[in-house]
Write a protein that holds these residues in place. Structure first.
Motif, PDB file in Angstrom:
ATOM      1  N   GLU A  92      31.856 -16.778   7.487  1.00 17.91           N
ATOM      2  CA  GLU A  92      31.049 -17.540   8.761  1.00 17.91           C
ATOM      3  C   GLU A  92      29.885 -17.118   8.626  1.00 17.91           C
ATOM      4  O   GLU A  92      28.669 -17.706   8.944  1.00 17.91           O
ATOM      5  CB  GLU A  92      31.932 -17.011   9.766  1.00 17.91           C
ATOM      6  N   ASN A  93      29.540 -15.950   8.403  1.00 15.60           N
ATOM      7  CA  ASN A  93      28.050 -15.398   8.557  1.00 15.60           C
ATOM      8  C   ASN A  93      27.059 -16.094   7.454  1.00 15.60           C
ATOM      9  O   ASN A  93      26.033 -16.533   8.089  1.00 15.60           O
ATOM     10  CB  ASN A  93      28.055 -13.874   8.046  1.00 15.60           C
ATOM     11  N   SER A  94      27.660 -16.317   6.436  1.00 17.22           N
ATOM     12  CA  SER A  94      26.864 -17.181   5.370  1.00 17.22           C
ATOM     13  C   SER A  94      26.614 -18.719   5.902  1.00 17.22           C
ATOM     14  O   SER A  94      25.684 -19.012   5.716  1.00 17.22           O
ATOM     15  CB  SER A  94      27.524 -17.079   4.109  1.00 17.22           C
ATOM     16  N   LYS A  95      27.750 -19.303   6.153  1.00 16.15           N
ATOM     17  CA  LYS A  95      27.548 -20.692   7.025  1.00 16.15           C
ATOM     18  C   LYS A  95      26.658 -20.697   7.876  1.00 16.15           C
ATOM     19  O   LYS A  95      25.447 -21.623   7.910  1.00 16.15           O
ATOM     20  CB  LYS A  95      28.891 -21.138   7.545  1.00 16.15           C
ATOM     21  N   GLN A  96      26.725 -19.613   9.048  1.00 13.21           N
ATOM     22  CA  GLN A  96      25.675 -19.734   9.899  1.00 13.21           C
ATOM     23  C   GLN A  96      24.195 -19.304   9.566  1.00 13.21           C
ATOM     24  O   GLN A  96      23.181 -19.935  10.164  1.00 13.21           O
ATOM     25  CB  GLN A  96      26.019 -18.618  11.162  1.00 13.21           C
ATOM     26  N   ALA A  97      24.194 -18.608   8.466  1.00 13.78           N
ATOM     27  CA  ALA A  97      22.801 -18.240   7.890  1.00 13.78           C
ATOM     28  C   ALA A  97      22.192 -19.520   7.334  1.00 13.78           C
ATOM     29  O   ALA A  97      21.007 -19.798   7.553  1.00 13.78           O
ATOM     30  CB  ALA A  97      22.771 -17.278   6.731  1.00 13.78           C
ATOM     31  N   ILE A  98      22.752 -20.339   6.776  1.00  8.88           N
ATOM     32  CA  ILE A  98      22.332 -21.750   6.252  1.00  8.88           C
ATOM     33  C   ILE A  98      21.875 -22.749   7.521  1.00  8.88           C
ATOM     34  O   ILE A  98      20.994 -23.200   7.291  1.00  8.88           O
ATOM     35  CB  ILE A  98      23.184 -22.497   5.329  1.00  8.88           C
ATOM     36  N   ARG A  99      22.824 -22.665   8.358  1.00  9.35           N
ATOM     37  CA  ARG A  99      22.718 -23.515   9.553  1.00  9.35           C
ATOM     38  C   ARG A  99      21.351 -23.234  10.445  1.00  9.35           C
ATOM     39  O   ARG A  99      20.669 -23.927  10.863  1.00  9.35           O
ATOM     40  CB  ARG A  99      23.864 -23.382  10.402  1.00  9.35           C
ATOM     41  N   ASN A 100      21.122 -21.818  10.501  1.00  5.12           N
ATOM     42  CA  ASN A 100      20.052 -21.141  11.111  1.00  5.12           C
ATOM     43  C   ASN A 100      18.641 -21.576  10.561  1.00  5.12           C
ATOM     44  O   ASN A 100      17.851 -21.748  11.165  1.00  5.12           O
ATOM     45  CB  ASN A 100      20.001 -19.748  11.252  1.00  5.12           C
ATOM     46  N   LEU A 101      18.620 -21.820   9.296  1.00  2.44           N
ATOM     47  CA  LEU A 101      17.646 -22.392   8.550  1.00  2.44           C
ATOM     48  C   LEU A 101      16.842 -23.863   9.115  1.00  2.44           C
ATOM     49  O   LEU A 101      15.804 -23.937   9.011  1.00  2.44           O
ATOM     50  CB  LEU A 101      17.499 -22.590   6.948  1.00  2.44           C
ATOM     51  N   LYS A 102      17.868 -24.654   9.435  1.00  6.34           N
ATOM     52  CA  LYS A 102      17.597 -26.026  10.201  1.00  6.34           C
ATOM     53  C   LYS A 102      16.522 -26.762   9.101  1.00  6.34           C
ATOM     54  O   LYS A 102      15.829 -27.401   9.708  1.00  6.34           O
ATOM     55  CB  LYS A 102      16.781 -25.806  11.622  1.00  6.34           C
ATOM     56  N   GLY A 138       9.803 -33.351  -9.809  1.00  5.20           N
ATOM     57  CA  GLY A 138       9.920 -34.304  -9.021  1.00  5.20           C
ATOM     58  C   GLY A 138      10.938 -34.426  -7.786  1.00  5.20           C
ATOM     59  O   GLY A 138      10.910 -35.112  -6.963  1.00  5.20           O
ATOM     60  N   TYR A 139      11.801 -33.223  -7.765  1.00  4.01           N
ATOM     61  CA  TYR A 139      12.927 -33.383  -6.854  1.00  4.01           C
ATOM     62  C   TYR A 139      12.694 -31.962  -5.833  1.00  4.01           C
ATOM     63  O   TYR A 139      12.313 -31.091  -6.357  1.00  4.01           O
ATOM     64  CB  TYR A 139      14.262 -32.685  -7.707  1.00  4.01           C
ATOM     65  N   SER A 140      13.096 -32.198  -4.489  1.00  4.82           N
ATOM     66  CA  SER A 140      13.007 -31.202  -3.309  1.00  4.82           C
ATOM     67  C   SER A 140      14.172 -30.242  -3.648  1.00  4.82           C
ATOM     68  O   SER A 140      15.350 -30.726  -4.026  1.00  4.82           O
ATOM     69  CB  SER A 140      12.963 -31.831  -2.092  1.00  4.82           C
ATOM     70  N   LEU A 141      14.071 -28.888  -3.500  1.00  8.88           N
ATOM     71  CA  LEU A 141      14.818 -27.820  -3.821  1.00  8.88           C
ATOM     72  C   LEU A 141      15.390 -27.203  -2.249  1.00  8.88           C
ATOM     73  O   LEU A 141      14.334 -27.003  -1.612  1.00  8.88           O
ATOM     74  CB  LEU A 141      14.747 -26.804  -4.780  1.00  8.88           C
ATOM     75  N   ALA A 142      16.760 -26.850  -2.155  1.00 12.69           N
ATOM     76  CA  ALA A 142      17.207 -26.252  -1.125  1.00 12.69           C
ATOM     77  C   ALA A 142      16.746 -24.729  -1.529  1.00 12.69           C
ATOM     78  O   ALA A 142      16.577 -24.583  -2.804  1.00 12.69           O
ATOM     79  CB  ALA A 142      18.427 -26.177  -0.652  1.00 12.69           C
ATOM     80  N   PRO A 143      16.704 -23.683  -0.674  1.00 10.04           N
ATOM     81  CA  PRO A 143      16.488 -22.100  -1.082  1.00 10.04           C
ATOM     82  C   PRO A 143      17.500 -21.930  -2.116  1.00 10.04           C
ATOM     83  O   PRO A 143      18.809 -22.557  -2.210  1.00 10.04           O
ATOM     84  CB  PRO A 143      16.812 -21.506  -0.030  1.00 10.04           C
ATOM     85  N   ILE A 144      17.397 -21.254  -3.223  1.00 13.21           N
ATOM     86  CA  ILE A 144      18.293 -20.878  -4.208  1.00 13.21           C
ATOM     87  C   ILE A 144      19.332 -19.709  -3.426  1.00 13.21           C
ATOM     88  O   ILE A 144      19.059 -18.944  -3.085  1.00 13.21           O
ATOM     89  CB  ILE A 144      17.616 -20.245  -5.318  1.00 13.21           C
ATOM     90  N   SER A 145      20.481 -20.130  -3.609  1.00 17.13           N
ATOM     91  CA  SER A 145      21.720 -19.291  -3.086  1.00 17.13           C
ATOM     92  C   SER A 145      22.055 -18.485  -4.112  1.00 17.13           C
ATOM     93  O   SER A 145      22.536 -18.733  -5.395  1.00 17.13           O
ATOM     94  CB  SER A 145      23.004 -20.241  -2.625  1.00 17.13           C
ATOM     95  N   ILE A 146      22.462 -17.137  -3.573  1.00  9.71           N
ATOM     96  CA  ILE A 146      22.910 -16.103  -4.625  1.00  9.71           C
ATOM     97  C   ILE A 146      24.166 -15.422  -3.939  1.00  9.71           C
ATOM     98  O   ILE A 146      24.010 -15.120  -2.871  1.00  9.71           O
ATOM     99  CB  ILE A 146      21.968 -14.931  -4.716  1.00  9.71           C
TER     100      ILE A 146
END
Length: 253
Positions: A92-102, A138-146
């Motif tokens: 859940e913490n990881s899911k919320q961390a992605i959502r918080n980036l908006k 030419g592509y947009s990237l989300a932050p790299i997830s580790i």
């Protein structure tokens, strides 16, 4: 009378497979037995070794890439091995961390995960990305997830949370006795939780003695382009990369 050569010895030069091991009486030669034990130990170590996250973070920073540390629901390496299902879901913490980036919708989510060989990611992920990134300009990237303790399907959830069109996961493959540090790549169009494996394309065996970084990067860039163009992946996305490569080479001649 000339001594006959063993044809298996010539074949042995072309493969890491255990062929033409020889015998001493009814047993394997001591050298071959010791080599087997060494390779078995390396494979076991690969499964249980933890991912070197600071090394990956530093390397991604050098590549001017933003990164985000995520965790699957498998809280420990032992839990990860015993419960494959938990490695397919974010906590859940990881899911919320992605959502918080908006963040806005991106073309690609790229994920690095230990899988069953964290050392494969430590060895191959960064040099592979160096080859790959210029081909994705030419592509947009989300932050790299580790992702710690992650399996392939966790890329679906991450790609969905980032609202990415395509999820690409670099992951340590199950170690073998001749390749404990092999990296695999899985690509999924329209990533979302609940996807199944027929929706993915795979590039396997990226390692020294296996698939070179340059070839694997070209292949992934081609599949990425095709997946976004056709809006599909997996069994419906035919891998015509080698045919495409041959056509390009013949066109230069």
């Amino acid at each position: 009378m000339s001594e006959q050569t063993n044809p298996w010895e010539k074949l042995k030069a072309y493969t890491d497979a255990r062929i033409a091991l020889g015998r001493t009486g009814g047993s394997l030669k001591t050298h071959e037995l010791l080599q087997f034990r060494k390779d078995h130990a390396l494979a076991k170590d690969a499964v249980w070794t933890e991912m070197d996250i600071p090394h990956l973070e530093e390397g991604l920073q050098d590549l001017k890439l933003k990164s985000l540390i995520l965790q699957s629901q498998a809280e420990s390496r032992e839990n990860y091995i015993k419960r494959p299902d938990l490695g397919r879901k974010l906590d859940e913490n990881s899911k919320q961390a992605i959502r918080n980036l908006k963040l806005a919708t991106s073309d690609l989510s790229i994920i690095l995960s230990d899988g069953l060989s964290a050392q494969a990611i430590a060895l191959h992920a960064l040099p592979f990305l160096q080859e790959l990134l210029p081909k994705l300009s030419g592509y947009s990237l989300a932050p790299i997830s580790i992702v710690k303790q992650g399996r392939v399907a966790i890329s679906d959830e991450i790609g969905e949370l980032f609202s990415s069109k395509l999820a690409i996961i670099l992951i340590g493959e199950r170690p073998g006795l001749s390749s404990p540090y092999s990296m695999g790549i899985y690509l999924t169009y329209n990533p979302k939780a609940g996807n199944t494996d027929e929706k993915r394309n795979c590039i396997s065996n990226i390692r020294a003695g296996g698939l070179p970084y340059a070839y694997a990067a070209e292949k992934l860039a081609f599949l990425t382009s095709e997946a976004l163009r056709l809006k599909l992946s997996g069994v419906h996305l035919k891998d015509t990369f080698d045919h495409h490569l041959l056509n390009n080479e013949s066109g230069k001649n």
